[in-house]
Scaffold this active site. Structure first.
Site: not given
Length: 398
Positions: A45, A72-74, A96, A103, A138-139, A142, A168
Site C-alpha cells: 500500500r 491503492d486498494l481503495k 489480514y 471488505r 503477536h507471536d 499465539y 511466526d
C-alpha cells in the site's frame, strides 16, 4: 554492483504468486516461495510501513526475491488491477485479519470466481474463526495459548521467548507454505483451487506434537527445565566456559556420553547417570569442568568427536563457522550477509534473485511484466505509485 538477474530458477519456476503485503510470517513465506523460483509480485500500500524499523529497506530480507508494486486498494482502478493479476496467478497470499480482504473486494469468493484454480492462502495468528479470530495479537500471545511458551525456559525461571521462530515462522509461515504447495498439487490434479487457512495457533500446536504426546504419556513434566529436551538432563544442556562463552551439550546416547567424559577428563568417580538422584552432582561436575577453559578451547577439544558438543554462536559468528561456510549456508549478497535458500534440490536448485526492494519501486516494471496495460495511466490516476530506484533506499516519487 550490477543489479542481479531476474531469471527464475528453482522447483517453483513458473508458479505465479500475488502477495498482499503483510508483516512477519506472510512475507517470510513469500520470500521462501521466491527463493525456490516462484514469480512473486508483492502489492504494497502507498505510504509508510506500519512497522517503521531503523534499517534501510535493502536490509529487510523478508522482502527479497520479488518486486514491490504500490497500489491503492481503495481506488477502483487499484482494486481492478489486483483482480487482473489474480486472473493469471496460481496463488494469492494475504495476512489480514479475518474479513479485511472481503471488505477490500479481494475475498476468496471474488478471487476464486475470477480464477477457479487459484490457491487462496490466508495467514493469521488466531485463524479465520473462533472467539479470538478478530483480536489483535503477536507471536508471543499465539504461542502462549498453545502450551509451547510455557514449556520453554530454565528451571525455576519464567517462560523464555524463542524469538519469533516457533510461532511466526515455524507454526505460521512454514505451515502456510506447506498448505500452498499441497493446494497447488491438488489444483493441478483436480482442476480447482481452494482456501488455505493457516493459523499460527494451529501450526504451533501441530509442531509440538511429540511433546504433547509425551505429556499424555506421562513422561513430560509441566515444570520447565526438568525434562529430557529442555535442559533438565545434565548431559543435554548448555554450560558456560571460562570466558563467558557457552557450549551446547547433547550426549543423550551412552556411547556419546562416554566420549564426553573422556574429553572432559572425567574418567573416575563419575556418578551413575541412570540414577536421577545423582543429577545435581553431575550437573555441578560438568559446570565446574567447562569453566576451566574458554569456549573456543573446548571447541578444539571436541572437534572431530562424537561427544555432541557445539559452541553457541551468535549470528555473525555462525556465518563464519567452517561447516556452514563450506555448505554456503550463509552467503554475502549485495553487501549483506544472509541465509541462502533452503532446502536444496539436486536438479532444480533455488537461488537468490533480486535484493529487497523499496516499497513501490517495481510498480511500472512488474505490472507490465504481468500483462497489465496502461501502467502509466494507473500511476497518473493515483491508483498506483512508482517510487525511486529499484535497488536502493531512495523512495522519491518520479
Amino acid at each position: 554492483m550490477a543489479a542481479p538477474s531476474d531469471e527464475r530458477r528453482g522447483p517453483l519456476t513458473g508458479v505465479r504468486v500475488v502477495e498482499l503485503a503483510g508483516i512477519g510470517p506472510s512475507p517470510f513465506a513469500c520470500m521462501l516461495l521466491a527463493d525456490l523460483g516462484a514469480d512473486v509480485i508483492r502489492i504494497d500500500r502507498p505510504g509508510p510501513s506500519p512497522l517503521p524499523l531503523p534499517m534501510p529497506p535493502e536490509a529487510d530480507l523478508l522482502r527479497r526475491g520479488r518486486p514491490s508494486v504500490a497500489l491503492d486498494l481503495k481506488h477502483p482502478d487499484g482494486l481492478a488491477t489486483v483482480l487482473r493479476l489474480v486472473e493469471t496467478a496460481d496463488v494469492l497470499v494475504e495476512g489480514y485479519r479475518p474479513g479485511v480482504a472481503e471488505r477490500l473486494g479481494l475475498g476468496p469468493d471474488t478471487c476464486l470466481e475470477r480464477n477457479p484454480r487459484l490457491v487462496y492462502a490466508r495467514m493469521t495468528g488466531w485463524g479465520q474463526d473462533g472467539p479470538l479470530a478478530h483480536a489483535a495479537g503477536h507471536d508471543n500471545g499465539y504461542i502462549a495459548i498453545t502450551g509451547a511458551l510455557a514449556a520453554i525456559g530454565a528451571a525455576g525461571g519464567p517462560p523464555q521467548l524463542p524469538l519469533n521462530l516457533v510461532g511466526d515462522f515455524g507454526g505460521g509461515a512454514m505451515y502456510l507454505v506447506v498448505g500452498i504447495l499441497a493446494g497447488l498439487l491438488e489444483a493441478r490434479t483436480g482442476g480447482r483451487g481452494q482456501v488455505v487457512d493457516a493459523a499460527i495457533v494451529d501450526g504451533t500446536s501441530h509442531l509440538a506434537a511429540m511433546i504433547v504426546g509425551m505429556v499424555g504419556g506421562g513422561v513430560w513434566s509441566s515444570e520447565r527445565g526438568t525434562n529430557v529436551l529442555d535442559g533438565g538432563l545434565p548431559w543435554y544442556s548448555v554450560y558456560e566456559a571460562s570466558d563467558g562463552g557457552w557450549l551446547a551439550v547433547g550426549a543423550l546416547e551412552d556411547q556419546f556420553w562416554q566420549v564426553l567424559l573422556e574429553r572432559l577428563g572425567l574418567t573416575q568417580d563419575v556418578p551413575d547417570r541412570r540414577d536421577p538422584s545423582t543429577w545435581p552432582a553431575l550437573r555441578s561436575m560438568l559446570a565446574e569442568t567447562f569453566r576451566t577453559r574458554t569456549r573456543d578451547e573446548w571447541t578444539h577439544v571436541f572437534e572431530g568427536t562424537d561427544a555432541c558438543v557445539a559452541p553457541v554462536l551468535d549470528f555473525a559468528e555462525a556465518a563464519k563457522h567452517p561447516h556452514l561456510a563450506a555448505r554456503g549456508t550463509y552467503v554475502e549478497r549485495d553487501g549483506l550477509v544472509q541465509p541462502a535458500p533452503a532446502p536444496r534440490f539436486s536438479r532444480t536448485p533455488g537461488a537468490l534473485s533480486t535484493p529487497p526492494p523499496a516499497a513501490g519501486s517495481g510498480t511500472r516494471e512488474a505490472l507490465t511484466a504481468w500483462g497489465i496495460e496502461d501502467v502509466d495511466g494507473l500511476i497518473d490516476s493515483g491508483a498506483a505509485v512508482q517510487t525511486g530506484s529499484r535497488y536502493s533506499a531512495d523512495t522519491t516519487d518520479r
